[in-house]
Design an enzyme around this catalytic site. Sequence first.
Site, PDB file in Angstrom:
ATOM      1  N   HIS A   1       0.819  -1.213   0.000  1.00 28.00           N
ATOM      2  CA  HIS A   1       0.000   0.000   0.000  1.00 28.00           C
ATOM      3  C   HIS A   1       0.851   1.261   0.000  1.00 28.00           C
ATOM      4  CE1 HIS A   1       1.139  -0.577   4.187  1.00 28.00           C
ATOM      5  NE2 HIS A   1       0.830   0.696   4.430  1.00 28.00           N
TER       6      HIS A   1
ATOM      7  N   ASP B   1       0.408   4.892   2.031  1.00 28.36           N
ATOM      8  CA  ASP B   1      -0.337   5.215   3.251  1.00 28.36           C
ATOM      9  C   ASP B   1      -1.517   6.131   2.956  1.00 28.36           C
ATOM     10  OD1 ASP B   1       1.231   3.797   5.128  1.00 28.36           O
ATOM     11  OD2 ASP B   1       2.737   5.383   5.099  1.00 28.36           O
TER      12      ASP B   1
ATOM     13  N   HIS C   1       4.610   0.029   0.270  1.00 28.02           N
ATOM     14  CA  HIS C   1       5.331  -0.792   1.243  1.00 28.02           C
ATOM     15  C   HIS C   1       4.398  -1.817   1.855  1.00 28.02           C
ATOM     16  CE1 HIS C   1       3.649   2.573   3.589  1.00 28.02           C
ATOM     17  NE2 HIS C   1       3.675   1.780   4.636  1.00 28.02           N
TER      18      HIS C   1
ATOM     19  N   ARG D   1       5.403   6.244  14.590  1.00 25.52           N
ATOM     20  CA  ARG D   1       5.399   6.805  13.230  1.00 25.52           C
ATOM     21  C   ARG D   1       4.823   8.206  13.222  1.00 25.52           C
ATOM     22  NH1 ARG D   1       1.555   3.969   8.953  1.00 25.52           N
ATOM     23  NH2 ARG D   1       0.088   5.545   9.646  1.00 25.52           N
TER      24      ARG D   1
END
Length: 280
Positions: free
Chosen positions: A102, A104, A256, A271
Amino acid sequence: MGTYSHFEVKLLSGAVGAVLSGIDISEELSADAIVEIRQAWLEHLVIFFREQQLSDERLMAFGRRFGDLYLHPNLAKKGPNPEVIHVVKEPEATRVVGAEWHTDTGHVECPPMGAILHALEVPPRGGDTLFANQYLAYETLSDGLKAALDGMKAVHDDSRVAGPNANKGRSTQTRDDEEWTPTENAHPVVRTHPETGRKALFVNVASAHKFEGMRRAESAALLEYLFKHATRPEFTCRFNWEPGSVAFWDNRCLKHIAVNDYQGHRRDMRRVQLVGDRPA
Ligand code: SIN
């Protein structure tokens, strides 16, 4: 390859990704160093650092040197630092965040420009992240398919990653309250990177479910082809995390996937994401 004076660069694969060493990103870096990091990021699409000690505040401060921090619509929690997402898998959990290839948050109008992920605790083995270069994915299509995709849009939503069925078996929980409804946006299938001017494939199995103006069934075969093509091994690199590792990826030209192969062990990451623009 660019030459840099603030760090050394070691490529991770023939396609994408570089480890930058000899720099401590927890420090207040000079403007010069930040310019070089940004250049390396644009050149390699995802850059990695090892042995970094970053508090939430230092992670946010490093992120802010590259843009405004993004508040995730489905993952942000209340608290002092809602921009810092805890990406965690407890030993008893069976699923992970980002288990499909995907980009993000592809379902929003302006998906994040990039993300910075810092490892606090990692399993004894496994838990790697793979990245795939979407410039290469676009450039290796036939001229005929490139021409056909020109001007096409894909419709993205978040029904696979949030909402009532999303959280079973997962430690990090996405929004699933009663007010939640899927967010939908159409984005160009091929986007032009606003900084490099290069074209990148921008379809996403986690969010794109049809082409604009077409039915799902009509879109399925071509979407399936693009999803598969986009993640061919020769477009990828694989990163093995250690405590203190950091990955900083460009969400505009990369996909990723988080590998879920460490059942019974804990993985704990932090994150931040950076505000992006509308894909064009
Ligand atoms: C994500 O998809 O952002 C999570 C990646 C990871 O945990 O490796």
